[in-house]
Structures are given as structure tokens and as C-alpha cells.
Motif scaffolding. Sequence first.
Motif, mmCIF file in Angstrom:
data_model
loop_
_atom_site.group_PDB
_atom_site.id
_atom_site.type_symbol
_atom_site.label_atom_id
_atom_site.label_comp_id
_atom_site.label_asym_id
_atom_site.label_seq_id
_atom_site.Cartn_x
_atom_site.Cartn_y
_atom_site.Cartn_z
ATOM 1 N N THR A 1 0.827 -1.205 0.000
ATOM 2 C CA THR A 1 0.000 0.000 0.000
ATOM 3 C C THR A 1 0.860 1.253 0.000
ATOM 4 O OG1 THR A 1 -0.045 -0.271 2.371
ATOM 5 C CG2 THR A 1 -1.990 -0.964 1.160
ATOM 6 N N TRP A 2 0.263 2.352 -0.357
ATOM 7 C CA TRP A 2 0.833 3.679 -0.285
ATOM 8 C C TRP A 2 1.131 3.977 1.175
ATOM 9 C CZ3 TRP A 2 2.693 5.820 -4.252
ATOM 10 C CH2 TRP A 2 2.874 7.203 -4.340
ATOM 11 N N MET A 3 2.300 4.532 1.497
ATOM 12 C CA MET A 3 2.649 4.693 2.901
ATOM 13 C C MET A 3 2.127 5.971 3.527
ATOM 14 S SD MET A 3 6.432 3.323 2.598
ATOM 15 C CE MET A 3 6.562 4.410 1.223
ATOM 16 N N TYR A 4 2.034 7.014 2.693
ATOM 17 C CA TYR A 4 1.518 8.271 3.231
ATOM 18 C C TYR A 4 0.006 8.209 3.291
ATOM 19 C CZ TYR A 4 5.962 10.691 3.226
ATOM 20 O OH TYR A 4 7.234 11.072 3.493
ATOM 21 N N VAL A 5 -0.553 8.515 4.449
ATOM 22 C CA VAL A 5 -2.002 8.565 4.551
ATOM 23 C C VAL A 5 -2.415 9.949 5.039
ATOM 24 C CG1 VAL A 5 -2.276 6.109 4.980
ATOM 25 C CG2 VAL A 5 -2.018 7.658 6.916
ATOM 26 N N ILE B 1 -6.654 17.721 -8.959
ATOM 27 C CA ILE B 1 -7.729 17.238 -9.829
ATOM 28 C C ILE B 1 -8.443 16.090 -9.134
ATOM 29 C CG2 ILE B 1 -5.996 15.879 -11.109
ATOM 30 C CD1 ILE B 1 -7.871 16.329 -13.582
ATOM 31 N N SER B 2 -9.765 16.178 -9.034
ATOM 32 C CA SER B 2 -10.518 15.149 -8.312
ATOM 33 C C SER B 2 -11.068 14.119 -9.297
ATOM 34 C CB SER B 2 -11.682 15.785 -7.565
ATOM 35 O OG SER B 2 -12.617 16.290 -8.501
ATOM 36 N N ASP B 3 -11.554 13.028 -8.755
ATOM 37 C CA ASP B 3 -12.174 12.010 -9.606
ATOM 38 C C ASP B 3 -13.395 12.587 -10.310
ATOM 39 O OD1 ASP B 3 -11.495 9.147 -7.426
ATOM 40 O OD2 ASP B 3 -10.291 10.123 -8.992
ATOM 41 N N GLU B 4 -14.117 13.441 -9.591
ATOM 42 C CA GLU B 4 -15.303 14.048 -10.204
ATOM 43 C C GLU B 4 -14.897 14.873 -11.423
ATOM 44 O OE1 GLU B 4 -16.052 12.471 -6.651
ATOM 45 O OE2 GLU B 4 -14.739 14.232 -6.764
ATOM 46 N N GLY C 1 -4.965 14.511 -5.779
ATOM 47 C CA GLY C 1 -6.385 14.680 -5.505
ATOM 48 C C GLY C 1 -7.258 13.662 -6.182
ATOM 49 N N PHE C 2 -6.663 12.771 -6.967
ATOM 50 C CA PHE C 2 -7.501 11.817 -7.680
ATOM 51 C C PHE C 2 -7.089 10.387 -7.368
ATOM 52 C CE2 PHE C 2 -4.550 10.572 -11.172
ATOM 53 C CZ PHE C 2 -3.548 11.508 -10.972
ATOM 54 N N SER C 3 -7.932 9.464 -7.805
ATOM 55 C CA SER C 3 -7.639 8.053 -7.575
ATOM 56 C C SER C 3 -7.786 7.308 -8.893
ATOM 57 C CB SER C 3 -8.607 7.469 -6.545
ATOM 58 O OG SER C 3 -9.860 7.211 -7.154
ATOM 59 N N THR C 4 -7.571 6.030 -8.825
ATOM 60 C CA THR C 4 -7.713 5.200 -10.027
ATOM 61 C C THR C 4 -9.157 5.184 -10.521
ATOM 62 O OG1 THR C 4 -7.664 3.384 -8.440
ATOM 63 C CG2 THR C 4 -5.702 3.706 -9.771
ATOM 64 N N ASN C 5 -10.113 5.562 -9.675
ATOM 65 C CA ASN C 5 -11.503 5.665 -10.140
ATOM 66 C C ASN C 5 -11.632 6.706 -11.242
ATOM 67 O OD1 ASN C 5 -12.208 3.781 -8.281
ATOM 68 N ND2 ASN C 5 -13.059 5.237 -6.801
ATOM 69 N N GLY C 6 -10.890 7.799 -11.087
ATOM 70 C CA GLY C 6 -10.895 8.827 -12.126
ATOM 71 C C GLY C 6 -10.353 8.277 -13.435
ATOM 72 N N LEU C 7 -9.301 7.472 -13.341
ATOM 73 C CA LEU C 7 -8.727 6.875 -14.554
ATOM 74 C C LEU C 7 -9.739 5.939 -15.211
ATOM 75 C CD1 LEU C 7 -5.069 6.042 -13.468
ATOM 76 C CD2 LEU C 7 -5.982 8.123 -14.504
ATOM 77 N N ALA C 8 -10.496 5.261 -14.378
ATOM 78 C CA ALA C 8 -11.521 4.361 -14.911
ATOM 79 C C ALA C 8 -12.531 5.148 -15.731
ATOM 80 C CB ALA C 8 -12.216 3.614 -13.771
ATOM 81 N N ILE D 1 -1.358 9.937 -6.460
ATOM 82 C CA ILE D 1 -2.617 9.294 -6.817
ATOM 83 C C ILE D 1 -2.999 8.274 -5.749
ATOM 84 C CG2 ILE D 1 -1.421 7.570 -8.196
ATOM 85 C CD1 ILE D 1 -3.801 7.453 -10.039
ATOM 86 N N ASP D 2 -4.275 8.188 -5.471
ATOM 87 C CA ASP D 2 -4.785 7.192 -4.531
ATOM 88 C C ASP D 2 -5.052 5.922 -5.329
ATOM 89 O OD1 ASP D 2 -7.681 7.108 -2.280
ATOM 90 O OD2 ASP D 2 -5.935 5.801 -2.505
ATOM 91 N N ASP D 3 -4.159 4.965 -5.165
ATOM 92 C CA ASP D 3 -4.252 3.759 -5.977
ATOM 93 C C ASP D 3 -5.208 2.765 -5.325
ATOM 94 O OD1 ASP D 3 -3.867 1.505 -7.508
ATOM 95 O OD2 ASP D 3 -1.706 1.787 -7.672
ATOM 96 N N LYS D 4 -6.398 2.638 -5.906
ATOM 97 C CA LYS D 4 -7.398 1.761 -5.307
ATOM 98 C C LYS D 4 -7.468 0.416 -6.000
ATOM 99 C CE LYS D 4 -10.280 5.356 -3.446
ATOM 100 N NZ LYS D 4 -11.532 6.014 -3.314
ATOM 101 N N GLY D 5 -6.525 0.146 -6.869
ATOM 102 C CA GLY D 5 -6.555 -1.146 -7.533
ATOM 103 C C GLY D 5 -6.453 -0.978 -9.031
#
Lengths: 195, 585
Positions: free
Chosen positions: A96-100, B131-134, B156-163, B182-186
Motif C-alpha cells: 500500500t501507499w505509505m503516506y495517509v 484534480i478530483s475524480d469528479e 487529488g484523484f484516484s484510479t476511479n478517475g482513470l476508470a 494518486i490514490d491507488d485503489k486497484g
Amino acid sequence: METRVNYKNDLNLMATELRLGLPGSHDKPSIRSNKRNSPEISDYSNSKTNSTITISENDDQDSPPPAKEQVVGWPPIRSYRRNCLRNTKKGEGEGTWMYVKVSVDGAPYLRKIDLKVYKSYPQLLEALEKMFKLTIGAYSEREGYKYNGSDYAPTYEDKDGDWMLVGDVPWEMFVCSCKRLRIMRGSEARGLAGV
Amino acid sequence: MGSSELKRSKDSVSDESARRSSFPDEVLERVLSLLKSHRDRSSVSLVCKDWYNAERWSRTHVFIGNCYSVTPEIVARRFPRIRSVTLKGKPRFSDFNLVPENWGADIHAWLVVFAAKYPFLEELRLKRMAISDESLEFLAISFPNFKALSLLSCDGFSTNGLAAIATHCKNLTELDIQENGIDDKGGSWLSCFPERFMSLEVLNFANLTSDINFDALEKLVGRCKSMRVLKLNRSVSLEQLQRLLVSAPQLAELGTGSFSQELTIREYEELESTLSICKNMHTLSGLWDAKGIYLPALYPACSHLTFLNLSYAALQSVELAKLLAHCPRLKRLWVLDTVEDKGLEAVGLNCPLLEELRVFPADPFDDEIVHGVTEAGFVAVSFGCPRLHYVLYFCRQMTNAAVATIVQNCPDFTHFRLCIMNPGQPDYLTNEPMDEAFGAVVKTCTKLQRLSVSGLLTDLTFEYIGRYAKNLETLSVAFAGRSDWGMQCVLGGCSKLRKLEIRDCPFGNAALLSGLEKYESMRSLWMSACNVTMNGCRLLAREMPRLNVEVMKEDGSDESQADKVYVYRSIAGPRRDAPPSVLTL
């Protein structure tokens, strides 16, 4: 012990003034220090509000500068690259990403901390208490966090998107599943106690 | 066309309307549409009113270096036919956590205006924007012709935005996600590309950490016959890489995934033979966790390489030397300092065409490290690579003499970024300040555009810079200087200065205010942990109404100190989206 160098004064205060030395260096221009007394989170501190050296409270001016104090944002390497290098060094899989992100009820903006810097819950909670200048109630397995009026309770969002109380699962499991932290006011968190 | 030729043409075109009819607007527009450089276009627009109009109607790409210098409405009013936008947001020091997270530079307001005014927008390239997912979803559904998205150092964005992008952008040719927060959610976003989708030419997801559906990726790469850039993330194994390359031998730029899987002899040979078919490859990167024993598989693909990015592969000097022996055409090289001086000697010996070198530290926070690179490595490269003009060098020791030698060997530097990692460190042999080093740089390298200084520096360094660095546009300073005089020299002498960023230096109000008139000709000024006060900033704001003066205060600091100051010119006026921690004066 922190000192503040006054550049506006023409007197050669630099010769007589107590100075803060950076780790491993000798004679150099004085660097204006931050007035905050509380030590920042160690090492890979991501503190954005302090761009100068911080020295721990117990540091004696005569002792050699602590070797592991960090200057925020120095050397100038992007967070992304720093995190990748750290992963490479430890030889772990990236996981996982370490910074939260850490939000505190009532604070105007969020902060970020690196969970991998800490080895245990007490270390993390102490760091949070110092970063946000609050107190977290005492943890017990049965009742969660005990609160006095102004205490806070740490919660986190896990991989499934659920909000959990910090402290229930083993530390390593927590680090792997924690997506973000929220420090709730004790009064609001009361509902989690004893669940 | 140089701007002097354009100005001559102006004289013959201006005045008579009769003359104007023999040079119709459409012709002028057609001619001007061939101009690509935005600086040329700016010059053209200043010639006369006709040319201003012709230029604005023919411009299809707009570059905005500071998103707060102008509003999207103003941009849309002036340029009605934009199809491609490049936007930069936060100050550069936000890359190093010196800027609060919610500082601003949100793209959404821009997208809303673009959706209304530029419905046929094709390209969006963002750097240091939020940049947000929205917003990504809004982008994906608002622009039916959308082709290219590039995000560098954004957050500010996650993989949901890429989706959302993958799902809705039917004409996508480029998806370039680089070094973002990026918030990597999978990895499921990659499976969102439709079955029949085949237009992708550039796919870079090296930024992401989680596993993607390899099956979906393999099919995607197989369908997209025009793909020329593919940069994988660390989760893609060597074996998977080999399978991908079989369907995409035409790749010009390859970023491998992890380069350390245990391979059988047969698998290794397969990889090697597949790579040897990649005759078009000019850029190679990735190589995460590269194991020395597998590097030879790359040799056949290296003969035409011009850019080799090894900055995520902790190679040793011998491994690098062997690899470079196969890369005679190399122009750009990025490495980690694990290669040490010996590795850099090999660079000097094998890469005579080298123009750019970047050496990153593998252990930037460990003071006890004895290896890494020194001045010797840099000097060795300079002897072997006379065409070197761009360098970024992180080291733990340097001398004035070494830098003097380096610039003597390579006088064509345009970008000289030297980072001696211990702040305020002197020449380690003579114990003197590093003033003469940077003096040599600015005296010898007359084409210098960008300079980052480090080490123990007095005001003399800045006197040199002000006196000699006449083409300097960007200057980065940290833990340097002795008094206001230093900064005053730079502001007074560097006529082409556009960006000045300073941290932890003893420059105060006198220095800040000496640049009063200069800041309007610059993009921005950043000063943090210096000696500037709130009063100084207020005075600046009062005297220069066309500048935005923003101060970020730190917790617990003195009321009167201006901890972080960001000054920039703007025709948009003070911004209205600043968070409470940012004060606009």
C-alpha cells in the motif's frame, strides 16, 4: 534550546550568538530556527509547517547535532521518487501507499503522515498527539478509548471503506489496511466504545 | 520567422485599408497557424491589431505557466479555437512538501469553462494541479473528441478517475500518468477500456503500484497497433513484459515493470530475442529492482537508444559500464548514485553524444553514507561528453576547482542544477565557500537558462550571477547568501529572470522590495524561511496592484514574520479560492 538570529542588527552577534549547527557540518551561516518547542515527528517527517531544523527539547547546545534530524523538503526530491526509493531499499513489495491523510475534527486542513516510519501504536499515537497538539484517550481492548472532556479518538478507514477504531488489530495488519486516518472528538466517538 | 522579420512586415501592412485587402485575414491566419512556439506567437500578437486578431483565431494550443495568472474566461474570450491546453499550478516547492495540501490550483473551474467554450477540446496537460475524480469524470463525458491526458505531479484523484477516462473517452490516444499523488485503489481501471477500443498510442501507468488485470492489458496492447509509448508499473513481471513486447515490437518508448523475476534459461532467451526485435526503441525506463544478470537481455535493444532512465534501478558501476557499452547513441541518461564515480567514468568513456545527465541519490537521508558520487564522477563525465548541456547532480562533496574544470570542458550548459546535499557545505578540500564554482558556471556558460545552487555560498555568488548570467530564467536557492545584497544583485542583474525560488536564506524586506518593478516581468517569486516580514509583504502588495502577494503562515510563528511568500503577476486579480492558511495581501 532554540535561538533566533537577528539579521537586522549590525552588531556581530553571529560571533557570540549560540547557533544551531546542521548535522555533520561546521562553520556556516546561521539559519533562522523555528520557535516551536515540540519535536516534530522523526526522520521522514512530512511536516509542512516547519521548513527549518527542529531540535528536540532535551538537546544541550554543547552536544553534537543529532544525526538524524531532517530538514523538510530537503534534499529536493519529489515525494513520489522518495517513496519509490524507500521501497527499493527495504526490498519489500510495494504494497500500500505509505503516506495517509490525517484529518482532525475542527482543524482547517489535513496533514499527511508516513505510517511506515512507526513501529507500533504508541509511537503513532504519540506522533499524532504532537502533530495536532491534542490528547488521545487511553486505549483498552474492551472499551476502546477512554475520554476525558477534551480527548480524541483515532479512527481509520480500511481497505473495505469501513471506519474502524485504531488499535484493535496487530500493527502490521493495520499498516497494510489503513487508507486514511480521522481523529474524532471524544464526544463523537463515544458510540464506538465497547463495540 | 524571427520577430524582427515580422516587425518589418508590419510596416508594409499597416495604415491603408486598401493595402489590407491585398493581404486577407484568411491568408494571414493560415500563415500564422504554422507557428508552433508560444513565444513566437506572443511576439506576433504584439505587432499590430490585425496580427493580434489573426493570431488569436489561429491559435490551437495555449500554454498557461501559472493557473492563477489568468482566468479561464479571459482565455476563452481571447482564443476561441483552442484544442489543446497546458496548465501549471502550484509553486515548484510543493513537490517537496513546502506548500499546504489544500493550497489550490484546482482544475475544475477551468473544465467547466472549457466544456462551454471548447467542446472540441482534444488535449489537456497538467502539472502540479489538484484534480478530483469528479473532475476526471466530468472531463471524460464533456469532450467527445478528447484525445490526450497528461498528469504530472498532480494530486487529488484516484484510479476511479482513470476508470472514468478509460470508459468514456472513445478517441483517446494518450494517457500519461506520471509521478502523481494518486490514490491507488486497484488495477481494475485498465479493464474499463471498451473491447473495440484501439486508438491508444501512449500509455504510461508507471506511477501506480497495484496489480492490473494483465489479460486486459495484453489484449489492449494487441489491439492498439499504433502504440508507440508503453510504460508499465512495477507489478508487471519480466515474463509478462515479454508477452507484451511480442504484440508491440513497434514501441519507441518502453518502461519495463519489475526486472527481477527468476527466469529459466529459456525464458531469458525468449526475452532477449523479443527485445532484439524492438528496433524502434529510443527510450527505455522502469527496470525496477533490476538484477544485473538479466540486464544483458537488453543489449540488443540498446543500439538506437537515445534516452535511458535508470533512476529506479540501483545498479552498480560494473553493471552500468557493461550496459553503456551497448548504448553509443545515448543523449540522455538518468541514474542513481549507486553507480558511483566509477560508473560515471564509464559514462564519459561510452557516451560521447551525451547531452543530459541526471544523478539521483539512492539514500538521500542517510548522512553516514560514504558512497554515492563525488566531484570526480562529474569531472569524468565532462571530459568524455563535451556536448553535455543539462545536468542535475546530487552529491555529498564538491570543490570549486572541479566545477571550474567541468564548465571548461562543457561550456554549453543551459541547465546546471547542482545539489550538494548537506546544506551550507563548503569546498571540502579548501574549506572555502563554493562561490567560485558558480562564478565559473555563469562566466563560462553564457547560454545558461536554469541554475540551482547549493553548498556554502556568500553574497559573492549572487554578485556573479547578477553580473554574468544574462540569459538566466530560473534560479533556485537554498541555505545560501549572507545579506539582502545577494538577492538584490540577482534582481538587478538578471534581465531575463522569470522564476526565482528561495528557501532558508537571510534575505529580508530590503531584498524583497528591491525587485518591486521586476516582478511584473517574472512569472513568480517564492521565498520561504527567509527574513521577510508581513509589513514588507503588505508594502509590496500596496505598491504593485497587479501582483498577487500571498503569505502562508506557520503554526506558532511570530505574528510579524512572513514564513512563506509567493508573489506572481496576474490579470485575474487576487484569487478567491485560497484556503484559510493562505493570506492574500
